[in-house]
Design a protein around this motif. Structure first.
Motif, PDB file in Angstrom:
ATOM      1  N   LEU A 112       0.828  -1.212   0.000  1.00 10.52           N
ATOM      2  CA  LEU A 112       0.000   0.000   0.000  1.00 10.52           C
ATOM      3  C   LEU A 112       0.859   1.258   0.000  1.00 10.52           C
ATOM      4  O   LEU A 112       0.541   2.237  -0.684  1.00 10.52           O
ATOM      5  CB  LEU A 112      -0.929  -0.017   1.215  1.00 10.52           C
ATOM      6  N   PHE A 113       1.948   1.248   0.751  1.00  9.98           N
ATOM      7  CA  PHE A 113       2.852   2.401   0.754  1.00  9.98           C
ATOM      8  C   PHE A 113       3.506   2.571  -0.622  1.00  9.98           C
ATOM      9  O   PHE A 113       3.646   3.685  -1.127  1.00  9.98           O
ATOM     10  CB  PHE A 113       3.920   2.233   1.829  1.00  9.98           C
ATOM     11  N   GLY A 114       3.917   1.460  -1.220  1.00 12.00           N
ATOM     12  CA  GLY A 114       4.506   1.527  -2.547  1.00 12.00           C
ATOM     13  C   GLY A 114       3.520   2.046  -3.579  1.00 12.00           C
ATOM     14  O   GLY A 114       3.882   2.855  -4.449  1.00 12.00           O
ATOM     15  N   LEU A 115       2.269   1.605  -3.489  1.00  9.86           N
ATOM     16  CA  LEU A 115       1.236   2.088  -4.409  1.00  9.86           C
ATOM     17  C   LEU A 115       0.984   3.581  -4.230  1.00  9.86           C
ATOM     18  O   LEU A 115       0.726   4.291  -5.210  1.00  9.86           O
ATOM     19  CB  LEU A 115      -0.066   1.309  -4.181  1.00  9.86           C
ATOM     20  N   SER A 116       1.054   4.046  -2.989  1.00 11.49           N
ATOM     21  CA  SER A 116       0.844   5.472  -2.736  1.00 11.49           C
ATOM     22  C   SER A 116       1.859   6.316  -3.500  1.00 11.49           C
ATOM     23  O   SER A 116       1.518   7.351  -4.082  1.00 11.49           O
ATOM     24  CB  SER A 116       0.932   5.767  -1.230  1.00 11.49           C
ATOM     25  N   VAL A 117       3.108   5.856  -3.506  1.00  9.53           N
ATOM     26  CA  VAL A 117       4.154   6.590  -4.240  1.00  9.53           C
ATOM     27  C   VAL A 117       3.984   6.415  -5.746  1.00  9.53           C
ATOM     28  O   VAL A 117       4.158   7.361  -6.519  1.00  9.53           O
ATOM     29  CB  VAL A 117       5.551   6.107  -3.808  1.00  9.53           C
ATOM     30  N   TYR A 118       3.621   5.212  -6.172  1.00 10.03           N
ATOM     31  CA  TYR A 118       3.441   4.946  -7.602  1.00 10.03           C
ATOM     32  C   TYR A 118       2.336   5.828  -8.185  1.00 10.03           C
ATOM     33  O   TYR A 118       2.456   6.345  -9.302  1.00 10.03           O
ATOM     34  CB  TYR A 118       3.106   3.481  -7.815  1.00 10.03           C
ATOM     35  N   ILE A 119       1.267   6.035  -7.422  1.00 11.38           N
ATOM     36  CA  ILE A 119       0.132   6.813  -7.905  1.00 11.38           C
ATOM     37  C   ILE A 119       0.388   8.308  -7.794  1.00 11.38           C
ATOM     38  O   ILE A 119       0.074   9.078  -8.712  1.00 11.38           O
ATOM     39  CB  ILE A 119      -1.151   6.432  -7.126  1.00 11.38           C
ATOM     40  N   HIS A 120       0.974   8.745  -6.666  1.00 14.63           N
ATOM     41  CA  HIS A 120       1.062  10.177  -6.377  1.00 14.63           C
ATOM     42  C   HIS A 120       2.468  10.754  -6.485  1.00 14.63           C
ATOM     43  O   HIS A 120       2.629  11.978  -6.467  1.00 14.63           O
ATOM     44  CB  HIS A 120       0.517  10.451  -4.965  1.00 14.63           C
ATOM     45  N   GLY A 121       3.485   9.891  -6.584  1.00 14.49           N
ATOM     46  CA  GLY A 121       4.849  10.389  -6.559  1.00 14.49           C
ATOM     47  C   GLY A 121       5.342  10.534  -5.129  1.00 14.49           C
ATOM     48  O   GLY A 121       4.559  10.491  -4.167  1.00 14.49           O
ATOM     49  N   ALA A 122       6.643  10.703  -4.962  1.00 12.05           N
ATOM     50  CA  ALA A 122       7.231  10.826  -3.624  1.00 12.05           C
ATOM     51  C   ALA A 122       7.067  12.253  -3.128  1.00 12.05           C
ATOM     52  O   ALA A 122       7.960  13.092  -3.282  1.00 12.05           O
ATOM     53  CB  ALA A 122       8.699  10.424  -3.665  1.00 12.05           C
ATOM     54  N   VAL A 127       2.619  10.630   1.373  1.00  8.71           N
ATOM     55  CA  VAL A 127       2.668  10.422   2.823  1.00  8.71           C
ATOM     56  C   VAL A 127       1.252  10.403   3.397  1.00  8.71           C
ATOM     57  O   VAL A 127       0.919   9.573   4.264  1.00  8.71           O
ATOM     58  CB  VAL A 127       3.513  11.516   3.503  1.00  8.71           C
ATOM     59  N   ALA A 128       0.393  11.308   2.908  1.00  6.48           N
ATOM     60  CA  ALA A 128      -0.991  11.345   3.377  1.00  6.48           C
ATOM     61  C   ALA A 128      -1.710  10.037   3.059  1.00  6.48           C
ATOM     62  O   ALA A 128      -2.434   9.487   3.903  1.00  6.48           O
ATOM     63  CB  ALA A 128      -1.726  12.520   2.733  1.00  6.48           C
ATOM     64  N   TRP A 129      -1.479   9.502   1.854  1.00  2.00           N
ATOM     65  CA  TRP A 129      -2.148   8.256   1.485  1.00  2.00           C
ATOM     66  C   TRP A 129      -1.535   7.054   2.201  1.00  2.00           C
ATOM     67  O   TRP A 129      -2.227   6.046   2.426  1.00  2.00           O
ATOM     68  CB  TRP A 129      -2.124   8.076  -0.022  1.00  2.00           C
ATOM     69  N   CYS A 130      -0.285   7.143   2.593  1.00  2.00           N
ATOM     70  CA  CYS A 130       0.291   6.097   3.446  1.00  2.00           C
ATOM     71  C   CYS A 130      -0.408   6.092   4.805  1.00  2.00           C
ATOM     72  O   CYS A 130      -0.709   5.025   5.361  1.00  2.00           O
ATOM     73  CB  CYS A 130       1.790   6.323   3.622  1.00  2.00           C
ATOM     74  N   PHE A 131      -0.641   7.288   5.344  1.00  2.00           N
ATOM     75  CA  PHE A 131      -1.389   7.400   6.602  1.00  2.00           C
ATOM     76  C   PHE A 131      -2.779   6.793   6.448  1.00  2.00           C
ATOM     77  O   PHE A 131      -3.238   6.007   7.288  1.00  2.00           O
ATOM     78  CB  PHE A 131      -1.483   8.875   6.999  1.00  2.00           C
ATOM     79  N   PHE A 263     -12.259  -2.314   2.311  1.00  2.00           N
ATOM     80  CA  PHE A 263     -11.920  -2.875   0.999  1.00  2.00           C
ATOM     81  C   PHE A 263     -12.339  -1.911  -0.111  1.00  2.00           C
ATOM     82  O   PHE A 263     -11.566  -1.654  -1.050  1.00  2.00           O
ATOM     83  CB  PHE A 263     -12.622  -4.222   0.817  1.00  2.00           C
ATOM     84  N   ALA A 264     -13.550  -1.361   0.001  1.00  2.00           N
ATOM     85  CA  ALA A 264     -14.018  -0.406  -1.002  1.00  2.00           C
ATOM     86  C   ALA A 264     -13.187   0.878  -0.962  1.00  2.00           C
ATOM     87  O   ALA A 264     -12.945   1.502  -2.002  1.00  2.00           O
ATOM     88  CB  ALA A 264     -15.494  -0.094  -0.771  1.00  2.00           C
ATOM     89  N   GLY A 265     -12.744   1.269   0.231  1.00  2.00           N
ATOM     90  CA  GLY A 265     -11.889   2.444   0.355  1.00  2.00           C
ATOM     91  C   GLY A 265     -10.561   2.244  -0.351  1.00  2.00           C
ATOM     92  O   GLY A 265     -10.053   3.150  -1.021  1.00  2.00           O
ATOM     93  N   PHE A 266      -9.990   1.060  -0.237  1.00  2.00           N
ATOM     94  CA  PHE A 266      -8.739   0.773  -0.940  1.00  2.00           C
ATOM     95  C   PHE A 266      -8.962   0.743  -2.456  1.00  2.00           C
ATOM     96  O   PHE A 266      -8.092   1.162  -3.225  1.00  2.00           O
ATOM     97  CB  PHE A 266      -8.143  -0.549  -0.461  1.00  2.00           C
ATOM     98  N   ALA A 267     -10.126   0.246  -2.875  1.00  2.00           N
ATOM     99  CA  ALA A 267     -10.439   0.270  -4.306  1.00  2.00           C
ATOM    100  C   ALA A 267     -10.535   1.711  -4.805  1.00  2.00           C
ATOM    101  O   ALA A 267     -10.039   2.031  -5.899  1.00  2.00           O
ATOM    102  CB  ALA A 267     -11.751  -0.468  -4.567  1.00  2.00           C
ATOM    103  N   ALA A 268     -11.141   2.584  -4.008  1.00  2.00           N
ATOM    104  CA  ALA A 268     -11.239   3.995  -4.386  1.00  2.00           C
ATOM    105  C   ALA A 268      -9.856   4.632  -4.448  1.00  2.00           C
ATOM    106  O   ALA A 268      -9.574   5.452  -5.334  1.00  2.00           O
ATOM    107  CB  ALA A 268     -12.131   4.738  -3.395  1.00  2.00           C
ATOM    108  N   LEU A 270      -7.085   3.112  -5.195  1.00  2.00           N
ATOM    109  CA  LEU A 270      -6.364   2.562  -6.335  1.00  2.00           C
ATOM    110  C   LEU A 270      -6.875   3.120  -7.660  1.00  2.00           C
ATOM    111  O   LEU A 270      -6.089   3.493  -8.542  1.00  2.00           O
ATOM    112  CB  LEU A 270      -6.483   1.033  -6.329  1.00  2.00           C
ATOM    113  N   PHE A 271      -8.205   3.211  -7.819  1.00  2.00           N
ATOM    114  CA  PHE A 271      -8.789   3.598  -9.097  1.00  2.00           C
ATOM    115  C   PHE A 271      -9.146   5.080  -9.180  1.00  2.00           C
ATOM    116  O   PHE A 271      -9.226   5.636 -10.268  1.00  2.00           O
ATOM    117  CB  PHE A 271     -10.042   2.762  -9.374  1.00  2.00           C
ATOM    118  N   GLY A 272      -9.399   5.707  -8.008  1.00  2.00           N
ATOM    119  CA  GLY A 272      -9.873   7.082  -8.020  1.00  2.00           C
ATOM    120  C   GLY A 272     -11.386   7.130  -8.121  1.00  2.00           C
ATOM    121  O   GLY A 272     -12.024   6.177  -8.589  1.00  2.00           O
ATOM    122  N   GLY A 273     -11.982   8.262  -7.678  1.00  2.00           N
ATOM    123  CA  GLY A 273     -13.433   8.384  -7.648  1.00  2.00           C
ATOM    124  C   GLY A 273     -14.119   8.198  -8.988  1.00  2.00           C
ATOM    125  O   GLY A 273     -15.039   7.374  -9.123  1.00  2.00           O
TER     126      GLY A 273
END
Length: 282
Positions: A112-122, A127-131, A263-268, A270-273
């Protein structure tokens, strides 16, 4: 950003996720027990009694121990994933099996932390999405184990969503959308709760579900709430049917709703609204 730098950032955040995941295992195991202790102390005070002295118990004290033989876990037995593999999944003292959940939580947090960086950049947004990921994962597992969604986690998640919108860390979500998402999330489940209770005389869900749904509204806005509730409901129904067929339902024949909202929150995440709405045909 070059390909190499991106994967270096992802790797560093994933490594951080492994370490945070190890701490989340402590939170998931201890926070409900800390709440039970607090409730017992409050009940004793309300009855005019003095609660008995108890040894300190929090997220730091006492030191982690094997639940079977009480062997203290040394630092080299607590290295995320690696210690589990080195020990062969068993306690070094009594050889009792160690739950697979511990490395699973660590690996899930790393992903999940890796995906946060992949989607939003470092950046601060990552950091907010890691939280977001760490808190939501903890809530899902605590609710699954105990049917509790602690305010100590749901409220910071809610406020985190509002702060992220204000700081443009959850771009393009505006502060106005975050606020109305939180309001709509809470009020919608609150109204369903009371309608169900008035009709059946039973409680269909807990107040923690309202707060968690409000928090998801704060992170994704009101437009994402219908897709989130649809995904959570469908996934929850499928899991419920499977558990019923396998006689896996707990006493009372219910399952907590929080894990499916998560689970639905993680899907949101990953995919965005907008993509999430397309995914469910809205």
């Amino acid at each position: 950003m070059s390909f190499g730098i991106l994967w270096l950032d992802i790797s560093l955040f994933a490594l951080l996720g492994l370490l945070i995941g190890s701490f989340l295992n402590v939170v998931i195991a201890r926070l409900p027990k800390m709440m039970e202790r607090q409730w017992a102390e409050e009940a004793a005070h309300a009855a005019g009694n003095t609660p008995p002295e108890a040894a300190p118990f929090n997220l730091v004290v006492p030191r982690s121990r094997c639940p079977h033989c009480q062997h203290p876990i040394t630092w080299y037995e607590n290295i995320p994933v690696l210690s589990f593999l080195a020990l062969g999944g068993r306690c070094s003292a009594c050889k009792a099996p160690i739950s697979m959940r511990y490395p699973a939580v660590e690996l899930a947090t790393a992903v999940l932390f890796g995906l946060s960086v992949y989607i939003h950049g470092a950046n601060a947004g990552a950091v907010a999405w890691c939280f977001f990921s760490a808190v939501l994962l903890s809530l899902a597992l605590i609710d699954w184990d105990t049917t509790l969604l602690p305010d100590d986690l749901t409220l910071p998640l809610l406020w985190g969503g509002l702060i992220a919108a204000n700081m443009h860390w959850s771009h393009p979500l505006s502060v106005q959308s975050a606020v109305w998402g939180a309001v709509a999330g809470y009020m919608s489940l609150w109204l369903i709760y009371w309608a169900f209770k008035l009709v059946t005389g039973k409680e269909g869900m807990g107040y923690g579900d309202f707060k968690l749904y409000a928090a998801l509204g704060a992170w994704f806005g009101p437009e994402a709430l219908i897709p989130i509730i649809l995904i959570a409901s469908v996934f929850g129904a499928v899991v419920g049917i499977v558990l019923k067929l396998n006689a896996g339902l707990r006493e009372g024949g219910y399952i907590p709703f929080g894990p499916f909202l998560a689970f639905a929150g993680f899907a949101a995440m990953l995919f965005g609204g907008p993509q999430l709405r397309q995914l469910v045909g809205l």
